[in-house]
Structures are given as C-alpha cells and as structure tokens.
Design a protein around this motif. Structure first.
Motif, PDB file in Angstrom:
ATOM      1  N   VAL A   5      40.629  44.707  39.413  1.00  0.00           N
ATOM      2  CA  VAL A   5      41.413  44.926  38.207  1.00  0.00           C
ATOM      3  C   VAL A   5      41.391  43.608  37.437  1.00  0.00           C
ATOM      4  O   VAL A   5      41.928  42.595  37.905  1.00  0.00           O
ATOM      5  CB  VAL A   5      42.871  45.306  38.557  1.00  0.00           C
ATOM      6  CG1 VAL A   5      43.675  45.556  37.295  1.00  0.00           C
ATOM      7  CG2 VAL A   5      42.905  46.516  39.487  1.00  0.00           C
ATOM      8  N   LEU A   6      40.743  43.628  36.266  1.00  0.00           N
ATOM      9  CA  LEU A   6      40.548  42.386  35.505  1.00  0.00           C
ATOM     10  C   LEU A   6      41.204  42.504  34.130  1.00  0.00           C
ATOM     11  O   LEU A   6      40.541  42.871  33.142  1.00  0.00           O
ATOM     12  CB  LEU A   6      39.054  42.081  35.366  1.00  0.00           C
ATOM     13  CG  LEU A   6      38.312  41.858  36.693  1.00  0.00           C
ATOM     14  CD1 LEU A   6      36.816  41.693  36.465  1.00  0.00           C
ATOM     15  CD2 LEU A   6      38.876  40.646  37.433  1.00  0.00           C
ATOM     16  N   PRO A   7      42.509  42.198  34.062  1.00  0.00           N
ATOM     17  CA  PRO A   7      43.201  42.291  32.761  1.00  0.00           C
ATOM     18  C   PRO A   7      42.587  41.357  31.727  1.00  0.00           C
ATOM     19  O   PRO A   7      42.642  41.641  30.537  1.00  0.00           O
ATOM     20  CB  PRO A   7      44.637  41.873  33.099  1.00  0.00           C
ATOM     21  CG  PRO A   7      44.767  42.055  34.582  1.00  0.00           C
ATOM     22  CD  PRO A   7      43.412  41.789  35.145  1.00  0.00           C
ATOM     23  N   HIS A   8      42.012  40.209  32.177  1.00  0.00           N
ATOM     24  CA  HIS A   8      41.244  39.335  31.287  1.00  0.00           C
ATOM     25  C   HIS A   8      39.765  39.628  31.578  1.00  0.00           C
ATOM     26  O   HIS A   8      39.224  39.136  32.569  1.00  0.00           O
ATOM     27  CB  HIS A   8      41.514  37.849  31.583  1.00  0.00           C
ATOM     28  CG  HIS A   8      42.936  37.422  31.387  1.00  0.00           C
ATOM     29  ND1 HIS A   8      43.922  37.655  32.327  1.00  0.00           N
ATOM     30  CD2 HIS A   8      43.537  36.757  30.360  1.00  0.00           C
ATOM     31  CE1 HIS A   8      45.068  37.158  31.875  1.00  0.00           C
ATOM     32  NE2 HIS A   8      44.869  36.614  30.701  1.00  0.00           N
ATOM     33  N   PRO A   9      39.106  40.407  30.723  1.00  0.00           N
ATOM     34  CA  PRO A   9      37.739  40.849  31.047  1.00  0.00           C
ATOM     35  C   PRO A   9      36.748  39.695  31.207  1.00  0.00           C
ATOM     36  O   PRO A   9      35.754  39.820  31.942  1.00  0.00           O
ATOM     37  CB  PRO A   9      37.347  41.736  29.862  1.00  0.00           C
ATOM     38  CG  PRO A   9      38.504  41.775  28.945  1.00  0.00           C
ATOM     39  CD  PRO A   9      39.615  40.927  29.459  1.00  0.00           C
ATOM     40  N   GLU A  10      37.021  38.538  30.542  1.00  0.00           N
ATOM     41  CA  GLU A  10      36.094  37.409  30.626  1.00  0.00           C
ATOM     42  C   GLU A  10      35.972  36.861  32.053  1.00  0.00           C
ATOM     43  O   GLU A  10      34.997  36.179  32.382  1.00  0.00           O
ATOM     44  CB  GLU A  10      36.485  36.284  29.648  1.00  0.00           C
ATOM     45  CG  GLU A  10      37.848  35.638  29.892  1.00  0.00           C
ATOM     46  CD  GLU A  10      39.004  36.339  29.158  1.00  0.00           C
ATOM     47  OE1 GLU A  10      38.905  37.565  28.932  1.00  0.00           O
ATOM     48  OE2 GLU A  10      40.011  35.666  28.834  1.00  0.00           O
ATOM     49  N   VAL A  11      36.943  37.186  32.903  1.00  0.00           N
ATOM     50  CA  VAL A  11      36.900  36.702  34.293  1.00  0.00           C
ATOM     51  C   VAL A  11      35.645  37.225  34.999  1.00  0.00           C
ATOM     52  O   VAL A  11      35.064  36.542  35.851  1.00  0.00           O
ATOM     53  CB  VAL A  11      38.197  37.104  35.049  1.00  0.00           C
ATOM     54  CG1 VAL A  11      38.063  36.879  36.547  1.00  0.00           C
ATOM     55  CG2 VAL A  11      39.387  36.319  34.487  1.00  0.00           C
ATOM     56  N   LYS A  12      35.210  38.406  34.601  1.00  0.00           N
ATOM     57  CA  LYS A  12      33.993  38.970  35.210  1.00  0.00           C
ATOM     58  C   LYS A  12      32.780  38.069  34.932  1.00  0.00           C
ATOM     59  O   LYS A  12      31.946  37.838  35.810  1.00  0.00           O
ATOM     60  CB  LYS A  12      33.744  40.377  34.655  1.00  0.00           C
ATOM     61  CG  LYS A  12      32.767  41.178  35.463  1.00  0.00           C
ATOM     62  CD  LYS A  12      32.814  42.639  35.100  1.00  0.00           C
ATOM     63  CE  LYS A  12      32.090  43.432  36.165  1.00  0.00           C
ATOM     64  NZ  LYS A  12      32.312  44.843  36.079  1.00  0.00           N
ATOM     65  N   ASP A  13      32.714  37.533  33.711  1.00  0.00           N
ATOM     66  CA  ASP A  13      31.596  36.640  33.347  1.00  0.00           C
ATOM     67  C   ASP A  13      31.677  35.318  34.106  1.00  0.00           C
ATOM     68  O   ASP A  13      30.676  34.795  34.589  1.00  0.00           O
ATOM     69  CB  ASP A  13      31.593  36.362  31.833  1.00  0.00           C
ATOM     70  CG  ASP A  13      31.426  37.637  31.034  1.00  0.00           C
ATOM     71  OD1 ASP A  13      30.788  38.572  31.560  1.00  0.00           O
ATOM     72  OD2 ASP A  13      31.954  37.724  29.905  1.00  0.00           O
ATOM     73  N   TYR A  14      32.894  34.767  34.204  1.00  0.00           N
ATOM     74  CA  TYR A  14      33.052  33.496  34.943  1.00  0.00           C
ATOM     75  C   TYR A  14      32.665  33.697  36.415  1.00  0.00           C
ATOM     76  O   TYR A  14      32.038  32.835  37.031  1.00  0.00           O
ATOM     77  CB  TYR A  14      34.495  32.981  34.884  1.00  0.00           C
ATOM     78  CG  TYR A  14      35.069  32.763  33.503  1.00  0.00           C
ATOM     79  CD1 TYR A  14      34.260  32.436  32.410  1.00  0.00           C
ATOM     80  CD2 TYR A  14      36.443  32.859  33.286  1.00  0.00           C
ATOM     81  CE1 TYR A  14      34.798  32.234  31.151  1.00  0.00           C
ATOM     82  CE2 TYR A  14      36.986  32.657  32.019  1.00  0.00           C
ATOM     83  CZ  TYR A  14      36.161  32.355  30.959  1.00  0.00           C
ATOM     84  OH  TYR A  14      36.704  32.164  29.717  1.00  0.00           O
ATOM     85  N   PHE A  15      33.078  34.849  36.956  1.00  0.00           N
ATOM     86  CA  PHE A  15      32.809  35.160  38.370  1.00  0.00           C
ATOM     87  C   PHE A  15      31.294  35.291  38.580  1.00  0.00           C
ATOM     88  O   PHE A  15      30.738  34.796  39.573  1.00  0.00           O
ATOM     89  CB  PHE A  15      33.544  36.462  38.704  1.00  0.00           C
ATOM     90  CG  PHE A  15      33.535  36.861  40.147  1.00  0.00           C
ATOM     91  CD1 PHE A  15      33.741  35.931  41.159  1.00  0.00           C
ATOM     92  CD2 PHE A  15      33.346  38.196  40.502  1.00  0.00           C
ATOM     93  CE1 PHE A  15      33.758  36.315  42.500  1.00  0.00           C
ATOM     94  CE2 PHE A  15      33.359  38.584  41.832  1.00  0.00           C
ATOM     95  CZ  PHE A  15      33.559  37.647  42.826  1.00  0.00           C
ATOM     96  N   ALA A  16      30.633  35.925  37.628  1.00  0.00           N
ATOM     97  CA  ALA A  16      29.173  36.088  37.720  1.00  0.00           C
ATOM     98  C   ALA A  16      28.492  34.721  37.618  1.00  0.00           C
ATOM     99  O   ALA A  16      27.551  34.419  38.373  1.00  0.00           O
ATOM    100  CB  ALA A  16      28.680  37.020  36.616  1.00  0.00           C
ATOM    101  N   LEU A  17      28.982  33.874  36.713  1.00  0.00           N
ATOM    102  CA  LEU A  17      28.403  32.534  36.560  1.00  0.00           C
ATOM    103  C   LEU A  17      28.602  31.713  37.830  1.00  0.00           C
ATOM    104  O   LEU A  17      27.689  31.014  38.288  1.00  0.00           O
ATOM    105  CB  LEU A  17      29.035  31.803  35.363  1.00  0.00           C
ATOM    106  CG  LEU A  17      28.629  30.335  35.212  1.00  0.00           C
ATOM    107  CD1 LEU A  17      27.126  30.206  34.928  1.00  0.00           C
ATOM    108  CD2 LEU A  17      29.431  29.632  34.115  1.00  0.00           C
TER     109      LEU A  17
END
Ligand code: NAD
Length: 267
Positions: free
Chosen positions: A229-241
């Motif tokens: 559950v990612l209320p801040h969607p940008e966290v997905k990009d940081y996690f991928a990076l």
C-alpha cells in the motif's frame, strides 16, 4: 498476491494504535464502509473518545509485550466472535542518531516488529483452519528505503515489512492475505510539524499526507489485491532505484544528509 476485497460490509476488523492518527483514520474509513471495527491503543481516554466518534468498540491495551498482544487478540475475538482482518498499526519512532540508547532499540523492536509476529502467531492457525484471514501491517516507506536520523525506526520498519513479505510468501497460497502499508510523511503526532524538527524541515513538508489519505490508499489497494500500500506513489520509484542501482540511491541519501548537516541538524 492477496485476494482482492471489494466489500468491507460485515468484515470483523481490529486496528491497533487507533486512538489517533493513521490507525483512527483507517478504523473510521472501514467503519463507514460497514465493517465491524474494534480499535485498540494504550491511550485509554483518547481511545474511548475515538471509539465513540467512529462507532467502534475500544480495547485498551499495550501491544509492546507478548501478554499485551494476547490480551488484545483474545478480547477482540470475544467482542467480534472471530477476526477477519487484523491491522497491526501501532508503532513508535524512538531514538535519534547513532547514540539512540538500547532502550529505544528494544522498544522499537517490541512494538514495530514483535507485536506483528505475536499477533500472527495467535491469528494465523485459526485462519488456516477456516481458509481465510487478512493481516495488514503499517510499516513505512522507511521499511522499503530508509529514514535519516532514526536508525531504530529504519531497521525495525524493514523488519515489519520483511515479516509481512514472509507471511505472504508462506501462507498466501493457503488463504492468508497480507498487505504492508508504506507511507512517507503523514501529518500525525508522530510526524513533526514545520519548525519542530530540523531533519523534517530539511526533507520538507510538502509531500505529507493526511491520515485519511492513507486509509483511502489501503481501501483502494485491498480492492486491487496488491501487497504494497503506497499512499505516496513515488515510493515505488525510489524502491525500484534502490534495488536497481543501490549506489546511486545511497549517493542521493548522502546528499540529503549533507543538506541536513549544513542545516546544523547532525546528531
Ligand atoms: N506519521 C508518519 O509520517 C508515518 C509514516 C509512515 C508510517 N507510519 C506508521 O504509522 C503507524 C501509525 O502512526 P501515526 O503516524 O498515526 O502516529 P501516532 O503516534 O499518532 O499513532 C501511533 C499510535 O500507536 C499507539 N501505540 C504506540 N505504542 C503502543 C503500544 N505499545 N501499545 C498500544 N498502542 C501503542 C500510540 O498510542 C498511538 O495512538 C505507526 O506504525 C507509524 O510508524 C507513520
């Protein structure tokens, strides 16, 4: 992947750490969607006020010990007959910097990690018998990435997220659905307001969300059947990076730490 849940009507839900903040917002949202909600917290007075406001049943308790978790689970089972969804949301942000004392590490470990393990030990056997149950852990973006200045929080939230993954991997095929909530800043008592903390001030307050936004993200993600559950969607990009180029991600974090140091906030 967790099975999607589109209707909360009649779901028997327990939310811990729900006297205020994110827990109260989740409990309120699920209650308005027709769930039967029990809320628990160690803040007795605030818990009862919230329970009355959102039409939930209060159980005062401390999930920082094995006996405390057992008492909350057993009382909630008695109130609801059975538990369909457990939201382990109680958490602490204790200690700052490398000098954070042993006590803060221990407190963080007990509440941010072991509380979830202890609740799962009590709930999962019953859920396996009946073939269903949903376990939600409020971890943090700090559990996927890190958080500067708060090593006990970063490490134990990684632990919370790791435990959620382990539960999902071990029992998903037997009907246990698991979600990990991983927000960045949310405007609660835990998150310092502008001017209260030099680290938070350096990181910035612009992207902070209201607790109700986290509750909405949970409802949406559960209906989609996603684990994170990612209320801040940008966290997905940081996690991928972080996964794809850990050194580049670390260099970014170091630059942020340098800005904090320049602001005089190094502890
Ligand atoms: N606020 C944020 O920026 C943020 C970001 C990511 C994750 N989180 C996580 O969200 C969860 C909720 O935090 P919040 O932001 O609403 O802060 P909060 O401090 O308002 O809420 C935490 C609640 O947990 C309760 N609690 C703490 N220890 C307890 C214990 N031993 N037994 C029973 N209750 C206990 C507190 O009394 C409080 O009501 C926490 O797990 C936190 O780590 C918060």
């Amino acid at each position: 992947m967790p099975r999607p849940l589109s209707s909360w009507s009649g779901q028997r839900v327990v939310v811990t750490g729900a006297a205020r903040g994110i827990g109260a917002a989740i409990a309120e949202r699920l209650s308005t969607l027709g769930a039967r909600v029990v809320i628990s917290d160690r803040l007795d007075e605030q818990l009862h006020e919230t329970a009355e406001r959102i039409d939930a049943a209060p159980i005062t308790g401390d999930v920082g010990t094995e006996a405390g978790v057992r008492a909350v689970v057993e009382t909630a089972q008695a109130v609801l007959d059975d538990i369909d969804v457990w939201v382990g949301n109680a958490g602490v942000a204790a200690g700052s910097g490398l000098g954070a004392p042993e006590h803060d590490w221990d407190l963080s470990w007990q509440i941010n990690v072991l509380a979830h393990v202890r609740a799962a030990r009590l709930l999962v056997p019953r859920w396996l018998e009946r073939g269903s149950g949903r376990f939600v852990i409020t971890a943090s973006a700090a559990g996927l990435l890190t958080i500067l200045d708060q090593p006990a929080y970063a490490v134990t939230k990684h632990g919370a997220e790791a435990f959620a993954e382990w539960l999902a991997a071990s029992y998903g095929h037997r009907g246990i659905d698991v979600h990990a909530i991983c927000p960045q800043g949310v405007r609660t008592d835990m998150y310092p307001g502008p001017g209260e903390d030099p680290v938070a001030d350096t990181i910035g307050h612009d992207g902070t969300l209201a607790p109700a936004d986290v509750a909405e993200a949970l409802v949406k993600t559960v209906s989609n059947g996603d684990f994170l559950v990612l209320p801040h969607p940008e966290v997905k990009d940081y996690f991928a990076l972080r996964a794809a180029d850990t050194d580049r991600w670390l260099r970014g974090m170091q630059r942020l730490q340098e800005r904090i140091d320049e602001a005089g906030a190094q502890r």
